[in-house]
Design a protein around this motif. Structure first.
Motif, mmCIF file in Angstrom:
data_model
loop_
_atom_site.group_PDB
_atom_site.id
_atom_site.type_symbol
_atom_site.label_atom_id
_atom_site.label_comp_id
_atom_site.label_asym_id
_atom_site.label_seq_id
_atom_site.Cartn_x
_atom_site.Cartn_y
_atom_site.Cartn_z
ATOM 1 N N ALA A 110 -2.152 -5.778 1.159
ATOM 2 C CA ALA A 110 -1.782 -4.362 1.198
ATOM 3 C C ALA A 110 -0.707 -4.097 2.246
ATOM 4 O O ALA A 110 0.140 -3.208 2.057
ATOM 5 N N ASP A 111 -0.713 -4.852 3.359
ATOM 6 C CA ASP A 111 0.248 -4.630 4.444
ATOM 7 C C ASP A 111 1.528 -5.436 4.273
ATOM 8 O O ASP A 111 2.481 -5.239 5.037
ATOM 9 N N LYS A 112 1.580 -6.317 3.284
ATOM 10 C CA LYS A 112 2.754 -7.179 3.126
ATOM 11 C C LYS A 112 3.887 -6.412 2.451
ATOM 12 O O LYS A 112 3.666 -5.657 1.500
ATOM 13 N N PRO A 113 5.153 -6.574 2.929
ATOM 14 C CA PRO A 113 6.287 -5.906 2.262
ATOM 15 C C PRO A 113 6.406 -6.356 0.810
ATOM 16 O O PRO A 113 6.214 -7.535 0.491
ATOM 17 N N ALA B 157 0.831 -1.211 0.000
ATOM 18 C CA ALA B 157 0.000 0.000 0.000
ATOM 19 C C ALA B 157 0.863 1.258 0.000
ATOM 20 O O ALA B 157 0.555 2.230 -0.707
ATOM 21 N N GLU B 158 1.965 1.248 0.761
ATOM 22 C CA GLU B 158 2.842 2.422 0.804
ATOM 23 C C GLU B 158 3.498 2.674 -0.548
ATOM 24 O O GLU B 158 3.540 3.805 -1.035
ATOM 25 N N LEU C 128 -6.488 0.680 -5.549
ATOM 26 C CA LEU C 128 -5.750 0.541 -4.290
ATOM 27 C C LEU C 128 -6.706 0.520 -3.100
ATOM 28 O O LEU C 128 -6.540 -0.301 -2.182
ATOM 29 N N ASN C 129 -7.707 1.395 -3.091
ATOM 30 C CA ASN C 129 -8.657 1.415 -1.981
ATOM 31 C C ASN C 129 -9.400 0.095 -1.858
ATOM 32 O O ASN C 129 -9.640 -0.395 -0.737
ATOM 33 N N ARG C 130 -9.735 -0.497 -2.980
ATOM 34 C CA ARG C 130 -10.457 -1.774 -2.918
ATOM 35 C C ARG C 130 -9.541 -2.889 -2.435
ATOM 36 O O ARG C 130 -9.973 -3.765 -1.672
#
Length: 494
Positions: A131-134, A79-80, A120-122
């Motif tokens: 989304a949180d995975k490196p 996500a970042e 991305l929001n979905r």
């Protein structure tokens, strides 16, 4: 340097203690592990020490890489990185994307960037684990799971409520009186009684107004919808683009790691057939000169919408029957009308038919007459419907655009779709769109075996001839069949 030490505890099998010297923030830090061995496989002390030393070296290398990753951007989540990628794309929307020599390959349209934000929001809502995975830890298995969950989440059940015929007897008041005190309008109630379907919420409010249960007044029908293959493919491309951005910027993803897009690009090219071209050309005299110019130019040159919008009369060589294409006119959400390079940032000359040049000469005479008639209002007065981007329009003054309004201002390329579709409907050709003319132009050239693929790619403005072959495989397959037939005749006399 890694080191090993043989440990021989009582009542337990011996093992090697591994010591790794890791550099952390300029200081050496020791980390430990162990190496267990099988005496039946490693029989001598020499082989055991060699195997333990190799394991210690590998352990030290792995620990040092973990430290480097922790200090770098490798631990940034998907996500970042995706947000950075979108911001990078937004930066390409600025006026610096104009023809000033700093236009690069990551150009982007405003509507495309907004779509990426929605993707991305979905992903964040549906697949927070992804989304949180490196980004450095994302695998193809993770990608496959992502696409499956996106696909499953796309299943929606849309309920439609239809009023039952026997429910009409419960209506004892006017719609205006029934709607009082309920979350529904009299118009929606009237539509339901006319046989139109309404939402479940509206059906519940109508049932309350009538004083009956929902089952007594309405029939509920549910239809299930799923995401299209094209939408799934766009999600796949977005994930791939983010990972590629991470690879380019931080080196956190191997360049060779490519994600397979779910679904393949459709092989069918929606081009016009010969009878449809004749049908369209026969109807064109009934259209205005502006509409004729748009259709004729798209059909005879294969230009993209933005390229045609940015075309000026200086780009047309009536003597040599060529059209010079090197710029596009696009409308950005925040900056209005902007002149940029072409999609592939190339410069090309398109050879056209003499009949088309004869038509364009007539258009040019009418254009000069219109400019003379408008006098001082030419490229000075702006229509009210263009007041959204008046400043950007005024910067284009002095350009002699081919496709323009009565005051000499260029038409937005986004309006071409409505114009072309309207002409197609009147001519009896459904679902006509501007890019279909480009497909037709390339397909016509590809159907001639004397015209090479490289020549067609140059005329169409493709970066590589492989792009031409990949997209326009219909005509290419015909050429393959001709090759097979030719070999059969020459070699086997068939």
């Amino acid at each position: 340097m890694a080191s090993v030490k043989l440990m021989t505890p009582q009542n337990k099998p011996p093992y090697f203690k591994l010591t790794a010297n890791i550099l952390v923030d300029g200081k050496v830090e020791r980390r430990y592990s162990r190496f267990d061995f099988d005496p039946q496989k490693l029989r001598t002390s020499k082989t055991r020490t060699a195997a333990a030393t190799a394991a210690a070296m590998e352990f030290e290398k792995h620990e040092q890489e973990l430290v480097y990753q922790a200090k770098s951007d490798a631990n940034k989540s998907f996500a970042e990185v995706a947000k950075e990628y979108i911001l990078d794309s937004k930066a390409r929307l600025a006026p610096s994307a104009r023809l000033r020599g700093d236009f690069d390959s990551r150009k982007n349209k405003a509507n495309t960037t907004r779509t990426k934000e929605n993707y991305l929001n979905r992903i964040i809502i549906v697949c927070p684990w992804f989304a949180d995975k490196p980004v450095s830890q994302i695998t193809k298995v993770d990608y496959k799971r992502l696409m499956e969950e996106i696909d499953n989440d796309g299943i929606r059940v849309h309920e439609k409520a239809f009023l039952l015929p026997e429910a009409r007897k419960y209506k004892t008041k006017s719609f205006n009186k029934l709607a009082v005190g309920h979350d529904i309008t009299a118009y929606t109630m009237a539509e339901a009684f006319r046989g139109k379907h309404v939402s479940r919420h509206s059906a519940e409010e109508i049932s309350k107004a009538l004083g009956v249960q929902l089952e007594q007044a309405f029939r509920i029908e549910g239809t299930e919808t799923t995401l299209t293959r094209k939408t799934l493919r766009e999600y796949a491309l977005f994930a791939r683009q983010v990972l590629q951005f991470a690879s380019d910027q931080y080196g956190t993803v191997q360049p060779a790691f490519t994600l397979p897009a779910r679904g393949t690009r459709p092989r069918f090219v929606d081009c016009l057939h010969e009878d449809e071209v004749k049908q369209l050309l026969n109807y064109l005299p009934n259209c205005s000169m502006l509409e004729q110019t748009i259709v004729q130019a798209l059909l005879n040159t294969g230009m993209r919408r933005g390229e045609l919008a940015g075309l000026t009369w200086e780009d047309i060589n009536f003597t040599q029957c060529t059209v010079h294409v090197y710029k596009s006119l696009l409308v950005f959400h925040e900056y209005g009308y902007q002149l940029t390079t072409t999609k592939e940032s190339n410069d090309r000359y398109i050879d056209v038919a003499p009949e088309f040049m004869t038509f364009m000469k007539r258009c040019y005479e009418l254009w000069k007459y219109q400019r003379k008639m408008m006098g001082a209002s030419w490229q000075n007065s702006i229509e009210k419907k263009r007041c959204k981007y008046p400043d950007s329009l005024r910067t284009l003054a002095g350009n002699n655009f081919v496709i323009c309004d009565d005051h000499g201002w260029p038409l937005s390329p986004d309006s071409y779709a409505c114009i072309v579709r309207r002409i197609g409907d009147k001519a009896g050709i459904r679902h006509l769109h501007p890019h279909m003319f480009r497909h037709t132009f390339v397909s016509i050239l590809m159907s001639n075996p004397d015209i090479g693929v490289a020549t067609v790619a140059a005329e169409a403005g493709h970066a590589q001839p492989s792009t031409t072959l990949m997209i326009y495989t219909q005509q290419y397959k015909k050429r393959q069949e001709s090759i097979r037939n030719q070999l059969s005749r020459e070699l086997y006399g068939v």
